[in-house]
Design a protein around this motif. Structure first.
Motif, PDB file in Angstrom:
ATOM      1  N   SER A 155       0.830  -1.198   0.000  1.00  0.00           N
ATOM      2  CA  SER A 155       0.000   0.000   0.000  1.00  0.00           C
ATOM      3  C   SER A 155       0.863   1.245   0.000  1.00  0.00           C
ATOM      4  CB  SER A 155      -0.887   0.017   1.251  1.00  0.00           C
ATOM      5  OG  SER A 155      -0.063   0.130   2.388  1.00  0.00           O
ATOM      6  N   ALA A 156       0.222   2.387  -0.292  1.00  0.00           N
ATOM      7  CA  ALA A 156       0.924   3.670  -0.246  1.00  0.00           C
ATOM      8  C   ALA A 156       1.376   3.970   1.184  1.00  0.00           C
ATOM      9  CB  ALA A 156       0.005   4.778  -0.745  1.00  0.00           C
ATOM     10  N   SER A 157       0.665   3.418   2.164  1.00  0.00           N
ATOM     11  CA  SER A 157       1.052   3.630   3.559  1.00  0.00           C
ATOM     12  C   SER A 157       2.407   3.005   3.827  1.00  0.00           C
ATOM     13  CB  SER A 157       0.013   2.997   4.499  1.00  0.00           C
ATOM     14  OG  SER A 157      -1.276   3.458   4.196  1.00  0.00           O
ATOM     15  N   HIS A 194      -2.407  12.564   3.235  1.00  0.00           N
ATOM     16  CA  HIS A 194      -3.068  11.360   3.720  1.00  0.00           C
ATOM     17  C   HIS A 194      -2.594  11.024   5.136  1.00  0.00           C
ATOM     18  CE1 HIS A 194      -4.151   7.048   3.787  1.00  0.00           C
ATOM     19  NE2 HIS A 194      -5.128   7.448   3.008  1.00  0.00           N
ATOM     20  N   THR A 247       2.070  15.757  -2.001  1.00  0.00           N
ATOM     21  CA  THR A 247       0.996  14.937  -2.567  1.00  0.00           C
ATOM     22  C   THR A 247       0.585  15.459  -3.939  1.00  0.00           C
ATOM     23  OG1 THR A 247       0.175  14.763  -0.299  1.00  0.00           O
ATOM     24  CG2 THR A 247      -1.231  13.883  -2.039  1.00  0.00           C
ATOM     25  N   GLY A 249      -2.587  15.000  -5.880  1.00  0.00           N
ATOM     26  CA  GLY A 249      -3.940  14.436  -5.822  1.00  0.00           C
ATOM     27  C   GLY A 249      -4.282  14.005  -4.405  1.00  0.00           C
ATOM     28  N   THR A 251      -6.343  13.026  -1.065  1.00  0.00           N
ATOM     29  CA  THR A 251      -7.545  12.226  -0.912  1.00  0.00           C
ATOM     30  C   THR A 251      -8.756  13.125  -0.674  1.00  0.00           C
ATOM     31  OG1 THR A 251      -6.143  10.565   0.095  1.00  0.00           O
ATOM     32  CG2 THR A 251      -8.503  10.252   0.323  1.00  0.00           C
ATOM     33  N   ASP A 276       3.664  11.451  -2.958  1.00  0.00           N
ATOM     34  CA  ASP A 276       2.570  10.491  -2.828  1.00  0.00           C
ATOM     35  C   ASP A 276       1.529  10.812  -3.898  1.00  0.00           C
ATOM     36  OD1 ASP A 276       0.374   8.988  -2.160  1.00  0.00           O
ATOM     37  OD2 ASP A 276       0.100   9.857  -0.158  1.00  0.00           O
ATOM     38  N   ALA A 278      -0.764   8.386  -4.952  1.00  0.00           N
ATOM     39  CA  ALA A 278      -1.390   7.070  -4.871  1.00  0.00           C
ATOM     40  C   ALA A 278      -2.530   6.903  -5.875  1.00  0.00           C
ATOM     41  CB  ALA A 278      -1.872   6.807  -3.453  1.00  0.00           C
ATOM     42  N   MET A 279      -3.452   7.868  -5.888  1.00  0.00           N
ATOM     43  CA  MET A 279      -4.537   7.709  -6.846  1.00  0.00           C
ATOM     44  C   MET A 279      -4.231   8.380  -8.189  1.00  0.00           C
ATOM     45  SD  MET A 279      -8.510   8.800  -6.998  1.00  0.00           S
ATOM     46  CE  MET A 279      -8.126  10.490  -7.232  1.00  0.00           C
ATOM     47  N   ASN A 305      -0.604   3.950  -6.959  1.00  0.00           N
ATOM     48  CA  ASN A 305      -1.317   2.694  -6.691  1.00  0.00           C
ATOM     49  C   ASN A 305      -2.035   2.151  -7.920  1.00  0.00           C
ATOM     50  OD1 ASN A 305      -0.623   2.887  -4.003  1.00  0.00           O
ATOM     51  ND2 ASN A 305      -2.678   3.351  -3.265  1.00  0.00           N
ATOM     52  N   HIS A 307      -3.553  -0.311  -7.770  1.00  0.00           N
ATOM     53  CA  HIS A 307      -4.741  -0.924  -7.162  1.00  0.00           C
ATOM     54  C   HIS A 307      -5.870   0.078  -6.928  1.00  0.00           C
ATOM     55  CE1 HIS A 307      -2.963  -0.340  -2.824  1.00  0.00           C
ATOM     56  NE2 HIS A 307      -3.897   0.555  -3.016  1.00  0.00           N
ATOM     57  N   LYS A 308      -5.677   1.315  -7.355  1.00  0.00           N
ATOM     58  CA  LYS A 308      -6.784   2.248  -7.208  1.00  0.00           C
ATOM     59  C   LYS A 308      -7.490   2.495  -8.537  1.00  0.00           C
ATOM     60  CE  LYS A 308      -6.059   4.828  -2.997  1.00  0.00           C
ATOM     61  NZ  LYS A 308      -5.299   5.903  -2.357  1.00  0.00           N
TER      62      LYS A 308
HETATM   63  C1  LIG Z   1      -5.451   6.184  -1.102  1.00  0.00           C
HETATM   64  C2  LIG Z   1      -4.313   7.061  -0.763  1.00  0.00           C
HETATM   65  C3  LIG Z   1      -3.369   6.689   0.213  1.00  0.00           C
HETATM   66  C4  LIG Z   1      -3.466   5.413   0.979  1.00  0.00           C
HETATM   67  O1  LIG Z   1      -3.365   4.336   0.142  1.00  0.00           O
HETATM   68  P1  LIG Z   1      -3.127   2.844   0.681  1.00  0.00           P
HETATM   69  O2  LIG Z   1      -2.503   2.193  -0.501  1.00  0.00           O
HETATM   70  O3  LIG Z   1      -4.457   2.321   1.019  1.00  0.00           O
HETATM   71  O4  LIG Z   1      -2.213   2.930   1.853  1.00  0.00           O
HETATM   72  C5  LIG Z   1      -2.338   7.543   0.468  1.00  0.00           C
HETATM   73  N1  LIG Z   1      -2.217   8.698  -0.191  1.00  0.00           N
HETATM   74  C6  LIG Z   1      -3.082   9.088  -1.144  1.00  0.00           C
HETATM   75  C7  LIG Z   1      -2.885  10.394  -1.847  1.00  0.00           C
HETATM   76  C8  LIG Z   1      -4.156   8.274  -1.465  1.00  0.00           C
HETATM   77  O5  LIG Z   1      -5.022   8.652  -2.429  1.00  0.00           O
END
Ligand SMILES: *Cc1c(COP(=O)(O)O)cnc(C)c1O
Length: 482
Positions: A155-157, A194, A247, A249, A251, A276, A278-279, A305, A307-308
């Motif tokens: 995960s991004a975490s 996030h 970041t 984008g 959340t 980050d 992630a999305m 990610n 996965h998103k």
């Molecule tokens: C969804 C998201 C995260 C967390 O993602 P995980 O993979 O569930 O840990 C972190 N940062 C951003 C910007 C996100 O959109």
């Protein structure tokens, strides 16, 4: 017959063939019907557990009993993330090729902790992550052929935690690994970042007080001048800034931090920059949306990610570092029982040194299968479609007298609110979500309750967004009518 006589207790390959076909059929039927379910599960706390037997079976059961319970017990407790009317949080979309990739990975049952524990597991991962550098137009310093490289994290975490540990390793020249946490260390992000960034700071033992929240502008993006000021103040007072997490984008509102300007500040002060994305990073599959990569050349680490928003099943976070030495330095411990000639030759990657756990799944299979199935063209098609639907919705919201847009809509997230205030917005949200017609979530921006519509499920078509907008306006009228 005595216990165990005449049976191995295992599912035979023939039984597996039969139930496996049934499972694939079940999933295919689910894909066809997913739109029909109320999006948000209506289960009350404890409902599912009450339907389950209190004790594990002593005698094994036939697999069809599991299918029966899947339909009767489990399905009522499912929130349908794959529904075309799921607009909550962020997309967690999946696809046929990715699901099959997961199945194949499960079938092989490989433990990919070392190169030597399955060379294909490591080499396919390195190769596909190099592909993603090209697919997304990421800086070449993230390619495995140089000093950097990519790894799949759960995960991004986890990516944020690994970035912090590598940054700390670099800032303390390895001392924090030997002596424990250095109380001087500080980390920088914004109130919009996030929660995983603060969690990483806690888990790494720095403590939340080591986290500095840098100011944001009216678009909720980090102000580089504020970052510079915070770094200078901390350095003056004897702190040791080690990481800035920006970041692309967020959340909450899809805000984009100005990476190039932040990168300059980081370089001036020798601080590790983690980005980050992630999305939103997936948008870079479209050349016209590559603004999401602006300034990335200055990033020491980066995560996105698949996965998103890229049809790969959870879990699959692509994490890149520009210089893998700090990451491996922070995480590598080689006990005798893991020693092997391939590792000692230095010619291979052992991904256990790039992540927190030792063990790892063969996750590259689902990513590889997905990229090969869609091709860059197919992925672009869907990202563009989602972005177009979001832009259309944003136009309609902006043109409506009762609602207002509250943040820019650079990609696939629309943040808006009814002008009548928090209470009305809350009632709209509650009523919509309990109707089962659709699912959306909220955030707070400048203290006000905001509705978020995230568009990115694989099955979402323009008509679903139109119907959602009609439902929102209808419910708003009902709520105000009393
Ligand atoms: C969804 C998201 C995260 C967390 O993602 P995980 O993979 O569930 O840990 C972190 N940062 C951003 C910007 C996100 O959109």
């Amino acid at each position: 017959m005595g216990e165990g006589e005449g049976t191995t207790y295992h599912m035979t390959p023939d039984e597996f063939r039969r139930w496996g076909a049934e499972a694939v059929e079940w999933v295919a039927r689910y894909m066809e019907r997913v739109e029909e379910f109320p999006v948000l599960s209506r289960s009350a706390p404890g409902d599912i557990r009450r339907s389950l037997p209190p004790h594990p079976p002593d005698r094994g059961e036939p697999f069809d009993a599991i299918f029966r319970d899947l339909d009767e017990v489990i399905m009522p407790g499912i929130t349908h993330w794959q529904s075309p009317r799921f607009f909550g949080y962020f997309p967690a979309n999946v696809s046929g090729p990715s699901i099959l990739g997961e199945l194949l990975s499960a079938g092989l049952g490989v433990q990919g902790m070392l190169w030597s524990t399955s060379p294909a597991c490591t080499e396919l991962e390195t190769h596909v992550l190099d592909w993603l550098v090209e697919l997304f137009g990421l800086p070449e310093r993230f390619l495995s052929s140089g000093a950097g490289g990519g790894v799949i994290q759960d995960s991004a975490s986890s990516a944020a935690l690994c970035a912090l540990l590598a940054a700390r390793e670099r800032a303390t020249e390895g001392a924090s690994n030997r002596r424990g946490v250095d109380r001087r260390l500080t980390v920088y992000t914004t109130s919009q970042a996030h929660s995983s960034i603060e969690k990483a700071v806690r888990v790494a033992g720095l403590g939340s007080e080591a986290l500095r929240l840098v100011g944001v502008d009216e678009r909720y993006s980090m102000r580089p001048q504020d970052l510079e000021r915070a770094l200078e103040e901390d350095i003056r007072s004897g702190h040791l800034p080690c990481l800035v997490s920006a970041t692309v984008g967020t959340t909450s509102s899809n805000a984009i931090d100005p990476i190039a300007a932040i990168g300059e500040v980081c370089q001036r002060h020798g601080v590790w920059l983690h980005v980050d994305s992630a999305m939103s990073g997936v948008a870079a599959v479209c050349p016209e949306l590559r603004f999401v990569n602006d300034g990335l050349e200055a990033a020491d680490s980066y995560c996105v990610n698949p996965h998103k928003w890229m049809f790969v099943n959870f879990d699959c976070d692509a994490f890149y570092v520009a210089d893998r030495a700090a990451l491996v330095g922070a995480l590598s411990i080689l006990p005798e029982y893991l020693r092997n000639t391939a590792t000692e030759s230095g010619a291979v990657i052992d991904y256990r040194d790039w992540q927190i756990p030792l063990g790892r799944r063969f996750r590259a299979l689902k990513l590889w299968a997905t990229v090969r199935h869609y091709g860059a063209e197919g992925l672009r098609h869907h990202v563009r479609k989602h972005v177009r639907m979001a832009a259309q919705l944003a136009e309609q919201v902006a043109a409506d007298g009762d609602f207002e847009l509250v943040a820019p809509v650079p990609l696939n997230l629309v943040c808006f609110r009814h002008r009548a205030g928090d209470e009305v917005n809350q009632r709209i949200l509650d009523r919509l979500n309990s109707s089962g017609e659709l699912f959306l979530t909220h955030t707070r921006l400048d203290g006000a309750l905001v509705l978020r519509m995230s568009i990115g499920a694989a099955a979402t078509e323009p008509r679903h967004v139109e119907e959602a907008w009609n439902a929102i306006r209808r419910v708003a009228a009902e709520v105000q009518g009393g």
